[in-house]
Write a protein that holds these residues in place. Structure first.
Motif, PDB file in Angstrom:
ATOM      1  N   GLU A  47       0.356  -0.766  -0.296  1.00  0.00           N
ATOM      2  CA  GLU A  47      -0.050  -0.189   0.039  1.00  0.00           C
ATOM      3  C   GLU A  47       0.985   1.305   0.324  1.00  0.00           C
ATOM      4  O   GLU A  47       0.253   1.711  -0.446  1.00  0.00           O
ATOM      5  N   ARG A  64      -9.012   1.367  -4.035  1.00  0.00           N
ATOM      6  CA  ARG A  64      -8.787   1.171  -3.399  1.00  0.00           C
ATOM      7  C   ARG A  64      -9.490   0.345  -1.812  1.00  0.00           C
ATOM      8  O   ARG A  64      -9.052  -0.615  -1.277  1.00  0.00           O
ATOM      9  N   HIS A  65     -10.811  -0.171  -1.864  1.00  0.00           N
ATOM     10  CA  HIS A  65     -11.641  -0.711  -0.898  1.00  0.00           C
ATOM     11  C   HIS A  65     -11.154  -1.998  -0.997  1.00  0.00           C
ATOM     12  O   HIS A  65     -11.291  -2.753  -0.347  1.00  0.00           O
ATOM     13  N   ARG A  68      -7.623  -3.933  -1.038  1.00  0.00           N
ATOM     14  CA  ARG A  68      -7.357  -3.450   0.440  1.00  0.00           C
ATOM     15  C   ARG A  68      -7.901  -5.229   1.026  1.00  0.00           C
ATOM     16  O   ARG A  68      -7.520  -5.986   2.008  1.00  0.00           O
TER      17      ARG A  68
END
Length: 171
Positions: A47, A64-65, A68
């Motif tokens: 990240e 991004r979610h 992740r």
């Protein structure tokens, strides 16, 4: 991106020595030094690099979610069985056939999930390669050392070839 590599001898316990523990309080590899800051844990390092270098990152909050989410899944479901099986095969861990069978079953279940996802698109978390792909590839690169056969997972095998064809790819 230019970098320097420093080998950490795990067999000799270099990662548990005080000078290394200053870099990584968990006594694990990897550790990344960027300026005066050390980053630890593979997903956190990925990240940081994606954010800093603006490569393989998510462009929207949703992307991004999703990235992740896959990074967490990868460490929870994919990494553990494959890396434990590899460690057993290399003599770093000892456990019986019952535990080996359990890890093998878990690896196959994780690969089935990944294969299903890759049937929907070329990349793990979106329409382009991201750090989610890097994280998953970093584990699957050791599948053969773990005696895990990827051939029953055609989408994973095709994805692996796409990943290896990316510009700048290297092991």
């Amino acid at each position: 991106h230019p970098f320097s590599y420093i080998h950490v001898n795990l067999r000799e316990g270099q990662h548990k020595q005080p000078d290394y523990l200053v870099k990584n309080r968990y006594g694990q590899v990897p550790a990344l030094r960027d300026g005066q800051t050390y980053y630890v844990q593979s997903a956190a390092i990925l990240e940081h690099l994606a954010e800093t270098l603006k490569k393989f990152d998510g462009k929207t909050p949703f992307e991004r979610h999703r990235i992740r989410e896959w990074l967490f899944w990868q460490w929870d479901k994919l990494s553990l069985p494959i890396l434990r099986l590899r460690a057993r095969n290399r003599g770093f861990r000892q456990f019986g056939d019952e535990v080996r069978t359990m890890y093998d079953t878990e690896a196959k279940a994780a690969l089935a999930v990944l294969d299903h996802e890759l049937a929907r698109g070329e990349w793990v978390a979106g329409k382009r390669p991201t750090i989610a792909d890097i994280g998953c590839f970093g584990v699957l690169r050791y599948a053969s050392e773990a005696s895990v056969d990827l051939s029953p997972y055609p989408n994973v095998s095709a994805w692996k070839k796409r990943f290896e064809a990316l510009p700048g790819f290297g092991t």
